[in-house]
Design a protein around this motif. Structure first.
Motif, PDB file in Angstrom:
ATOM      1  N   LEU A 185       0.598  -1.234  -0.010  1.00 51.93           N
ATOM      2  CA  LEU A 185      -0.046   0.019   0.016  1.00 51.93           C
ATOM      3  C   LEU A 185       0.860   1.228   0.001  1.00 51.93           C
ATOM      4  CD1 LEU A 185      -2.818  -0.994   2.629  1.00 51.93           C
ATOM      5  CD2 LEU A 185      -2.991  -0.691   0.063  1.00 51.93           C
ATOM      6  N   GLY A 186       1.930   1.236   0.538  1.00 49.53           N
ATOM      7  CA  GLY A 186       3.024   2.343   0.838  1.00 49.53           C
ATOM      8  C   GLY A 186       3.470   2.587  -0.574  1.00 49.53           C
ATOM      9  N   TRP A 187       4.019   1.734  -1.475  1.00 50.37           N
ATOM     10  CA  TRP A 187       4.427   2.100  -2.669  1.00 50.37           C
ATOM     11  C   TRP A 187       3.318   2.124  -3.769  1.00 50.37           C
ATOM     12  CZ3 TRP A 187       9.145   3.333  -3.126  1.00 50.37           C
ATOM     13  CH2 TRP A 187      10.296   2.766  -2.421  1.00 50.37           C
ATOM     14  N   THR A 188       2.347   1.798  -3.429  1.00 45.48           N
ATOM     15  CA  THR A 188       1.221   2.359  -4.321  1.00 45.48           C
ATOM     16  C   THR A 188       0.719   3.581  -3.954  1.00 45.48           C
ATOM     17  OG1 THR A 188       0.253   0.121  -4.211  1.00 45.48           O
ATOM     18  CG2 THR A 188      -1.352   1.847  -4.755  1.00 45.48           C
ATOM     19  N   PHE A 189       0.824   4.238  -2.794  1.00 50.05           N
ATOM     20  CA  PHE A 189       0.451   5.500  -2.428  1.00 50.05           C
ATOM     21  C   PHE A 189       1.545   6.351  -3.036  1.00 50.05           C
ATOM     22  CE2 PHE A 189       0.923   9.053   0.403  1.00 50.05           C
ATOM     23  CZ  PHE A 189      -0.297   9.660   0.273  1.00 50.05           C
ATOM     24  N   VAL A 190       2.763   6.015  -3.067  1.00 46.09           N
ATOM     25  CA  VAL A 190       3.942   6.865  -3.561  1.00 46.09           C
ATOM     26  C   VAL A 190       3.874   7.083  -4.933  1.00 46.09           C
ATOM     27  CG1 VAL A 190       6.554   6.933  -4.181  1.00 46.09           C
ATOM     28  CG2 VAL A 190       5.587   6.137  -1.866  1.00 46.09           C
ATOM     29  N   LEU A 191       3.288   6.034  -5.648  1.00 48.07           N
ATOM     30  CA  LEU A 191       3.045   6.008  -7.291  1.00 48.07           C
ATOM     31  C   LEU A 191       2.080   6.772  -7.502  1.00 48.07           C
ATOM     32  CD1 LEU A 191       3.848   4.682  -9.903  1.00 48.07           C
ATOM     33  CD2 LEU A 191       2.259   2.911  -9.692  1.00 48.07           C
ATOM     34  N   LEU A 192       1.114   6.599  -6.795  1.00 43.93           N
ATOM     35  CA  LEU A 192      -0.074   7.549  -7.144  1.00 43.93           C
ATOM     36  C   LEU A 192      -0.007   8.910  -6.835  1.00 43.93           C
ATOM     37  CD1 LEU A 192      -3.043   5.456  -5.686  1.00 43.93           C
ATOM     38  CD2 LEU A 192      -2.590   5.582  -7.845  1.00 43.93           C
ATOM     39  N   MET A 193       0.613   9.307  -5.839  1.00 42.38           N
ATOM     40  CA  MET A 193       1.040  10.813  -5.551  1.00 42.38           C
ATOM     41  C   MET A 193       2.032  11.258  -6.714  1.00 42.38           C
ATOM     42  SD  MET A 193      -0.778  11.501  -3.048  1.00 42.38           S
ATOM     43  CE  MET A 193      -0.158  13.380  -2.903  1.00 42.38           C
ATOM     44  N   THR A 194       2.814  10.420  -7.231  1.00 45.49           N
ATOM     45  CA  THR A 194       3.800  10.850  -8.127  1.00 45.49           C
ATOM     46  C   THR A 194       3.101  11.141  -9.440  1.00 45.49           C
ATOM     47  OG1 THR A 194       5.522   9.654  -7.174  1.00 45.49           O
ATOM     48  CG2 THR A 194       5.888  10.477  -9.486  1.00 45.49           C
ATOM     49  N   MET A 195       2.274  10.205  -9.919  1.00 45.71           N
ATOM     50  CA  MET A 195       1.630  10.379 -10.839  1.00 45.71           C
ATOM     51  C   MET A 195       0.591  11.676 -11.025  1.00 45.71           C
ATOM     52  SD  MET A 195       0.463   6.478 -12.082  1.00 45.71           S
ATOM     53  CE  MET A 195      -0.514   7.184 -13.321  1.00 45.71           C
ATOM     54  N   LEU A 196       0.052  11.925  -9.739  1.00 49.36           N
ATOM     55  CA  LEU A 196      -0.946  13.111  -9.483  1.00 49.36           C
ATOM     56  C   LEU A 196      -0.102  14.320  -9.745  1.00 49.36           C
ATOM     57  CD1 LEU A 196      -3.616  14.284  -9.028  1.00 49.36           C
ATOM     58  CD2 LEU A 196      -2.980  14.063  -6.516  1.00 49.36           C
ATOM     59  N   ALA A 197       1.063  14.358  -9.030  1.00 49.49           N
ATOM     60  CA  ALA A 197       1.944  15.515  -9.150  1.00 49.49           C
ATOM     61  C   ALA A 197       2.354  15.730 -10.652  1.00 49.49           C
ATOM     62  CB  ALA A 197       3.133  15.064  -8.272  1.00 49.49           C
ATOM     63  N   PHE A 198       2.731  14.524 -11.459  1.00 53.87           N
ATOM     64  CA  PHE A 198       2.916  14.904 -12.731  1.00 53.87           C
ATOM     65  C   PHE A 198       1.704  15.447 -13.703  1.00 53.87           C
ATOM     66  CE2 PHE A 198       2.875  12.914 -17.026  1.00 53.87           C
ATOM     67  CZ  PHE A 198       3.994  13.577 -17.722  1.00 53.87           C
ATOM     68  N   LEU A 199       0.578  14.945 -13.246  1.00 57.93           N
ATOM     69  CA  LEU A 199      -0.440  15.225 -14.220  1.00 57.93           C
ATOM     70  C   LEU A 199      -0.975  16.845 -13.679  1.00 57.93           C
ATOM     71  CD1 LEU A 199      -3.021  12.191 -13.729  1.00 57.93           C
ATOM     72  CD2 LEU A 199      -1.527  13.037 -15.805  1.00 57.93           C
TER      73      LEU A 199
END
Length: 338
Positions: A185-199
């Protein structure tokens, strides 16, 4: 004192770099706070979930609000949102841009806290220790325990010293299982936040470039206008106090008849310069009226013709051009990033 003034001016002119630095410091501080935090799971069925979720979400909420408190543009946003419309219309797009810019920076420290907490796994293990599937990981043939007693035993998994359910499920197996889920869940959260910041940072201007540039420009204008107004008020207050004190000492000098200790009188050029800095505002009532008028009815954003403010609002200066001489104005340039 000059060094501090230079540092302050540098931070004002490089506000974006300054705020990014503050966000980075808060992110590092949040990670350090978690590493120094003494995590003690209560190991009780009725408290484990509340304690674990509280540690996971309450500190990020505090850090998020702290990120807004440390941002100087919060007061600018609140002032622009609550001010009367007057002669200047409010643009909701500009307010949204300012809020989103502050929210993006304020979310960095909470995101770091949640990421570190999930990757560590202690909080998740405490919160969901009673949800371990005993049928898959433990001794499914173990009988003689009610559901309440089984939950009480599973709630002690985070507490190695008091765990007494090895016959039901091995503690090491349960710990590995819960930590595996928490880290996923932690790595999934990091991935989602990174993608959101990119978008948000990269793709949003591509689809709404005109609206984005307009909102960005006027948000900068609001910030710079407030700084210039505060600086003008500060300079006026300084000059007002100087003239008031000089007049007081001159009056006292005349009353006491201290002719042998006359201080050198100010030259006419110095007197004229001081009066010019006062911009015609020479009493408390007029200044209070000006400040109230600035709050209730800011000047319209139209520079092709000069305007003059009176007690009822804003009128064209062409009607009064023959009777009023405008004072000289100093122009100061600021570089602001919201």
């Amino acid at each position: 004192m000059d060094k501090f003034r230079m540092i302050f001016q540098f931070l004002q002119s490089n506000q974006e770099s300054f705020m990014n630095g503050i966000c980075g410091i808060m992110a590092l501080a949040s990670a350090q706070m978690y590493s120094a935090f003494d995590f003690n799971c209560p190991c009780l069925p009725s408290y484990n979930l509340a304690y674990g979720m509280g540690i996971l979400f309450v500190p990020p909420l505090v850090l998020f609000l702290l990120g807004f408190v440390m941002n100087n543009n919060v007061s600018v946003l609140a002032e622009e949102w609550k001010r009367p419309t007057g002669m200047r219309q409010k643009d909701p797009a500009v307010l949204r841009y300012m809020f989103c810019s502050m929210a993006q920076r304020a979310m960095i420290a909470p995101a770091v806290w949640i990421s570190v907490t999930l990757l560590d796994g202690k909080c998740f293990m405490c919160a969901f220790s009673t949800s371990v599937p005993v049928e898959k990981l433990g001794n499914g043939s173990y009988t003689g325990l009610s559901e309440k007693e089984m939950r009480r035993i599973l709630a002690r998994i985070p507490c190695k010293e008091i765990y007494n359910g090895q016959e039901l499920v091995a503690r090491e197996v349960a710990v590995r299982y819960l930590r595996c889920i928490s880290q996923a869940l932690g790595w999934t959260f990091v991935l989602l936040m990174t993608m959101l910041a990119f978008l948000v940072r990269a793709l949003r201007p591509c689809f709404t470039q005109a609206a984005f540039l307009k909102s960005k420009y006027w948000s900068h204008y609001i910030d710079i206008e407030r700084k210039l107004f505060d600086e003008t008020c500060t300079e006026h207050a300084k000059t007002f106090a100087k003239v008031c004190i000089q007049q007081f000492f001159e009056a006292m000098n005349k009353d006491m008849d201290l002719g042998h200790t006359h201080s050198p009188e100010a030259t006419p050029s110095e007197v004229g310069e001081e009066k010019e800095k006062l911009l015609g505002i020479t009493d408390q009532g007029t200044m209070n009226k000006l400040l109230k008028s600035w709050h209730k009815c800011k000047p319209p954003l139209c520079l092709h013709q000069e305007v003059l403010q009176n007690g009822n609002g804003w009128v064209e200066e062409n009607q009064h051009r023959n009777h009023i001489s405008l004072p000289k104005r100093e122009i100061v340039t600021y570089y602001s990033k919201v």
